[in-house]
Design an enzyme around this catalytic site. Sequence first.
Site, short mmCIF file in Angstrom:
data_model
loop_
_atom_site.label_atom_id
_atom_site.label_comp_id
_atom_site.label_asym_id
_atom_site.label_seq_id
_atom_site.Cartn_x
_atom_site.Cartn_y
_atom_site.Cartn_z
N ASP A 255 0.71 -0.62 0.13
CA ASP A 255 -0.08 0.16 -0.21
C ASP A 255 0.89 1.80 -0.07
O ASP A 255 1.49 1.17 0.46
CB ASP A 255 -1.10 0.12 1.23
N ILE A 256 0.54 2.43 -1.15
CA ILE A 256 1.07 3.14 -0.67
C ILE A 256 1.75 4.85 0.23
O ILE A 256 1.88 5.73 0.39
CB ILE A 256 1.51 4.27 -2.27
N GLN B 167 -14.65 2.13 1.36
CA GLN B 167 -13.74 1.87 0.02
C GLN B 167 -13.74 2.89 -1.03
O GLN B 167 -14.04 3.79 -1.06
CB GLN B 167 -14.54 0.60 -0.47
N HIS C 277 -10.43 -5.50 -2.46
CA HIS C 277 -9.05 -6.24 -1.77
C HIS C 277 -8.86 -6.33 -0.94
O HIS C 277 -10.00 -5.70 -0.11
CB HIS C 277 -8.75 -5.24 -2.41
N PHE C 278 -8.57 -6.73 -0.08
CA PHE C 278 -7.76 -6.75 1.34
C PHE C 278 -6.92 -6.66 1.93
O PHE C 278 -5.72 -6.81 1.87
CB PHE C 278 -7.58 -8.78 1.02
N HIS C 279 -6.45 -6.18 2.77
CA HIS C 279 -5.64 -5.28 3.77
C HIS C 279 -5.11 -5.80 4.43
O HIS C 279 -5.98 -6.46 5.32
CB HIS C 279 -6.04 -3.77 4.41
P1 AMP Z 1 -9.68 0.81 0.19
O1 AMP Z 1 -10.64 2.34 0.71
O2 AMP Z 1 -10.39 0.05 1.35
O3 AMP Z 1 -10.36 0.80 -1.18
O4 AMP Z 1 -7.84 0.92 0.26
C1 AMP Z 1 -7.34 1.70 -1.05
C2 AMP Z 1 -6.33 1.47 -0.44
O5 AMP Z 1 -5.55 1.63 -1.63
C3 AMP Z 1 -5.85 2.61 0.95
O6 AMP Z 1 -5.38 2.25 2.00
C4 AMP Z 1 -4.34 3.24 -0.47
O7 AMP Z 1 -3.72 3.80 0.57
C5 AMP Z 1 -4.07 1.84 -1.38
N1 AMP Z 1 -3.93 3.02 -3.28
C6 AMP Z 1 -4.27 3.60 -3.31
N2 AMP Z 1 -3.73 4.40 -4.67
C7 AMP Z 1 -2.48 2.64 -4.59
C8 AMP Z 1 -1.57 2.44 -5.00
N3 AMP Z 1 -1.61 3.41 -6.82
N4 AMP Z 1 -0.24 1.53 -4.57
C9 AMP Z 1 -0.96 0.49 -3.63
N5 AMP Z 1 -1.71 1.10 -2.82
C10 AMP Z 1 -2.60 2.27 -3.49
#
Ligand code: AMP
Length: 140
Positions: free
Chosen positions: A33-34, A96, A102-104
């Site tokens: 995650d960035i 979201q 996606h799974f964190h």
């Molecule tokens: P969600 O809010 O559950 O949809 O989580 C999306 C996640 O994606 C967040 O934790 C962001 O920090 C992460 N994110 C957004 N853009 C990117 C990217 N280009 N590469 C990696 N992680 C990302």
Amino acid sequence: MTYNEQNIFARILRGELPAIKVYEDDRTLAFMDIMPQAEGHTLVIPKTAAVTLLDLPAEDAAYTIQIVQKVARAIEKALDKKGIILMQLSGEEAGQTVPHVHFHLIPESLHQLRQHAGQMGDQEHIKRLAEKIKAAIASE
Ligand code: AMP
């Protein structure tokens, strides 16, 4: 829910945007995650075009969870952490922000988490963590 082919994770899957990958096979991808909520914050996604967990066919969900376990084990080992949060937000109403399921995986206490999608992390540091996680996956 209608799937938007231009979402960030779909673009990562097509190789149009970069990602710091730790694992990939024909059905799933795991990458850092960035904007990590804690050190080692990793995402696991199925390659199936689905917005939320509820849109994901059960067999894809079952397979992806096996990879979630594999990556979680590697994160704990690589970063010498005990305890990991598995978070899955389904729907804007739940917070979201990227409309591809996606799974964190976050190796931290719930009470210590930084803000969700709050701040860019140090990408060089994240790359170093990813190398350790990748090595742990390779040695499983
Ligand atoms: P969600 O809010 O559950 O949809 O989580 C999306 C996640 O994606 C967040 O934790 C962001 O920090 C992460 N994110 C957004 N853009 C990117 C990217 N280009 N590469 C990696 N992680 C990302």
